[in-house]
Design a protein around this motif. Sequence first.
Motif, PDB file in Angstrom:
ATOM      1  N   LYS A  27       0.604  -1.017  -0.871  1.00 39.65           N
ATOM      2  CA  LYS A  27       0.429   0.429  -0.013  1.00 39.65           C
ATOM      3  C   LYS A  27       0.802   1.216   0.229  1.00 39.65           C
ATOM      4  O   LYS A  27       0.616   2.236  -0.674  1.00 39.65           O
ATOM      5  CB  LYS A  27      -0.830  -0.029   1.191  1.00 39.65           C
ATOM      6  N   GLU A  41       2.535   1.917  -3.238  1.00 36.49           N
ATOM      7  CA  GLU A  41       1.767   1.971  -4.386  1.00 36.49           C
ATOM      8  C   GLU A  41       1.277   3.447  -4.346  1.00 36.49           C
ATOM      9  O   GLU A  41       1.116   4.231  -5.451  1.00 36.49           O
ATOM     10  CB  GLU A  41       0.597   1.309  -3.944  1.00 36.49           C
ATOM     11  N   GLY A  42       1.509   4.429  -3.294  1.00 35.61           N
ATOM     12  CA  GLY A  42       1.612   5.790  -3.042  1.00 35.61           C
ATOM     13  C   GLY A  42       2.457   6.602  -3.363  1.00 35.61           C
ATOM     14  O   GLY A  42       3.030   7.627  -3.431  1.00 35.61           O
ATOM     15  N   TYR A  43       3.810   5.932  -4.276  1.00 35.28           N
ATOM     16  CA  TYR A  43       5.149   6.832  -4.308  1.00 35.28           C
ATOM     17  C   TYR A  43       4.877   5.895  -6.325  1.00 35.28           C
ATOM     18  O   TYR A  43       5.586   6.747  -6.027  1.00 35.28           O
ATOM     19  CB  TYR A  43       5.894   6.763  -3.744  1.00 35.28           C
ATOM     20  N   GLY A  44       4.887   5.426  -6.049  1.00 39.14           N
ATOM     21  CA  GLY A  44       5.287   4.819  -7.611  1.00 39.14           C
ATOM     22  C   GLY A  44       4.116   3.454  -8.038  1.00 39.14           C
ATOM     23  O   GLY A  44       3.004   3.233  -7.720  1.00 39.14           O
ATOM     24  N   HIS A  45       5.053   3.195  -8.902  1.00 37.79           N
ATOM     25  CA  HIS A  45       4.133   1.181 -10.252  1.00 37.79           C
ATOM     26  C   HIS A  45       4.412   0.559  -9.413  1.00 37.79           C
ATOM     27  O   HIS A  45       5.788   0.283  -9.978  1.00 37.79           O
ATOM     28  CB  HIS A  45       4.476   2.075 -11.918  1.00 37.79           C
ATOM     29  N   ASP A  83      10.250  12.938  -0.509  1.00 40.78           N
ATOM     30  CA  ASP A  83       9.099  11.877  -0.821  1.00 40.78           C
ATOM     31  C   ASP A  83       9.950  10.522  -0.453  1.00 40.78           C
ATOM     32  O   ASP A  83       9.943   9.889   0.062  1.00 40.78           O
ATOM     33  CB  ASP A  83       9.127  11.667  -2.416  1.00 40.78           C
ATOM     34  N   GLY A  97      -5.838   5.083  -0.719  1.00 41.04           N
ATOM     35  CA  GLY A  97      -4.789   4.606   0.237  1.00 41.04           C
ATOM     36  C   GLY A  97      -3.686   6.340  -0.362  1.00 41.04           C
ATOM     37  O   GLY A  97      -4.845   6.870  -0.286  1.00 41.04           O
ATOM     38  N   ASP A  98      -2.692   6.007  -0.762  1.00 43.37           N
ATOM     39  CA  ASP A  98      -2.375   7.730  -1.337  1.00 43.37           C
ATOM     40  C   ASP A  98      -2.281   7.506  -2.563  1.00 43.37           C
ATOM     41  O   ASP A  98      -1.290   8.282  -2.961  1.00 43.37           O
ATOM     42  CB  ASP A  98      -1.057   7.232  -1.000  1.00 43.37           C
ATOM     43  N   THR A  99      -2.979   7.083  -3.436  1.00 49.17           N
ATOM     44  CA  THR A  99      -3.573   6.810  -4.530  1.00 49.17           C
ATOM     45  C   THR A  99      -4.559   7.412  -5.192  1.00 49.17           C
ATOM     46  O   THR A  99      -5.404   7.459  -3.893  1.00 49.17           O
ATOM     47  CB  THR A  99      -2.546   5.115  -5.427  1.00 49.17           C
ATOM     48  N   ARG A 119      -3.877   2.823 -11.380  1.00 46.83           N
ATOM     49  CA  ARG A 119      -3.854   3.468  -9.988  1.00 46.83           C
ATOM     50  C   ARG A 119      -2.645   4.290  -9.808  1.00 46.83           C
ATOM     51  O   ARG A 119      -1.756   4.353 -11.551  1.00 46.83           O
ATOM     52  CB  ARG A 119      -3.305   2.847  -8.812  1.00 46.83           C
ATOM     53  N   PRO A 147      -0.267   7.244  -8.616  1.00 47.34           N
ATOM     54  CA  PRO A 147       0.190   7.676  -7.285  1.00 47.34           C
ATOM     55  C   PRO A 147      -0.021   9.404  -6.652  1.00 47.34           C
ATOM     56  O   PRO A 147       1.086   9.975  -7.483  1.00 47.34           O
ATOM     57  CB  PRO A 147       1.878   7.495  -6.099  1.00 47.34           C
ATOM     58  N   LEU A 148      -0.584   9.798  -6.004  1.00 50.85           N
ATOM     59  CA  LEU A 148      -0.555  11.064  -5.625  1.00 50.85           C
ATOM     60  C   LEU A 148       0.173  11.822  -6.019  1.00 50.85           C
ATOM     61  O   LEU A 148       0.763  12.922  -6.003  1.00 50.85           O
ATOM     62  CB  LEU A 148      -1.675  11.386  -4.378  1.00 50.85           C
ATOM     63  N   VAL A 149       1.462  11.364  -4.932  1.00 46.62           N
ATOM     64  CA  VAL A 149       2.728  12.360  -4.706  1.00 46.62           C
ATOM     65  C   VAL A 149       3.260  12.625  -6.033  1.00 46.62           C
ATOM     66  O   VAL A 149       4.075  13.966  -6.340  1.00 46.62           O
ATOM     67  CB  VAL A 149       4.106  11.740  -4.038  1.00 46.62           C
ATOM     68  N   ARG A 150       2.600  12.320  -7.430  1.00 41.97           N
ATOM     69  CA  ARG A 150       3.237  12.152  -8.789  1.00 41.97           C
ATOM     70  C   ARG A 150       2.603  13.236  -8.893  1.00 41.97           C
ATOM     71  O   ARG A 150       2.565  13.706 -10.403  1.00 41.97           O
ATOM     72  CB  ARG A 150       3.158  10.914  -9.783  1.00 41.97           C
TER      73      ARG A 150
END
Lengths: 96, 345
Positions: free
Chosen positions: A25, A28-32, A47, B21-23, B39, B41-44
């Motif tokens: 999880k 997933e919030g940072y990359g693919h 980040d 989550g964060d996406t 999905r 990612p929100l940070v991008r």
Amino acid sequence: MDLLVTYDVETTTPAGQRRLRKVAKICEGYGHRVQKSVFEVVCRDADKVKLVAAIEAVIDPARDSVRIYRLPAMALDDVEHLGRPRAMDPRGPFVI
Amino acid sequence: MTELLNTLYIQTPGTSLHLDGDTVRAFHPDDDADAKPRRVPLVRIDHLVAFGGVNVSQELQLRCAADGRSVTYLTSNGRFRMRTVGPATGNPLLRQAQHRAADDPAHRLAISVAMIAGKIHNSRQVLLRTARDSSGFRQTALRASAELIAGRLELLRTADSTGEVFGVEGITARDYFAALPHLVTQAKEWKVAGRSKRPPTDPVNCLLSFLYGMLRGAVHGALEQVGLDPYIGFLHGVRAGKPALALDLMEEFRPLLADRLAFTLLNRRELGIKDFDHLPNGAYQLTDDGRKKVFTAWQQSRQRTWPHAYLGREVEAALLPLVQARLLARHLRGELAAYQPWMVN
């Protein structure tokens, strides 16, 4: 910066399976996701610090292992890929 | 190197976006049930653009507002409808300085002249750059237009009201768009005849209007980020719901960031006549496929760097509106004697 994140989380116990889901999880919030436990991440310096802190808080250091490779600039744009195609270009335009 | 953040464009009608989550997770009822969810990612992402028929969940909107990420809603044709942002930030002193400048006719005039001078200079660059790659009659015609436009800068020097500046801008725009048949090769096929809008009555104008919409979003966002009020303009008058300052600041970017991209897309045949729908009222509209091509090209064009004459260095196209908004803010705060428009050399 370009990062490659790979992880091994022990899933023999329910707690381990929970950790695995949490690590996935976070990534997933940072990359693919490019393979089952491999992520390609394009992010800024701040980040990366957050990503490392978030993973550190979740894993069990005695059982799990996470490796974060810092790649040369734009290395993710030059990947040879065989088999099923990659879902999204890490730096490309996002159009759905 | 600063990592440029991306804008997420969602244009397929029926798509709904959720916070996961964060996406951002995109869902469409026609999606393959076994396919992996899409999905991002929100940070991008620093900005979300939703076209007609796209649903953004409230959770996601609130998260974007909390992170300072704006969400823009456009019609399927690219017209602006709404924009949601989080709590207002920025510097009240800067906004106060902006309002004072907008109330002072001399100050308004000075800033307007600088912005339109930038636009005229950059329009001339479009003509000259295209002339360099062409030959014969076309080259002569383009050079003559460039010469004509250069003469208009003299008129700007003697303008003593914003009304006059508008007049000079109008004449220059007419001269510039008169050269449209030479800027677009195969002009006959594209039915080019000057500038038309609301609605655009040929594919070239349809493409120009669409790109201006994208540019306006970018400039509007940059002004907000710097803490300027996008609705209080210097050249464009203040009217309810009209982002006058965004329209002002956009002028200097139009020729090189939007027009030139449009001409390139048409001249390289990356867009064809099939990418446009001809509506019964005579208007042209991009098809879903065509729009996707334009986004991709726009997003790529934002990565390229342009020379900045005043700063003396190269700046990414995506950062240009932000750089200019900062220069404007510095001028309004009194740190810079004059506003310096973006010009290439």
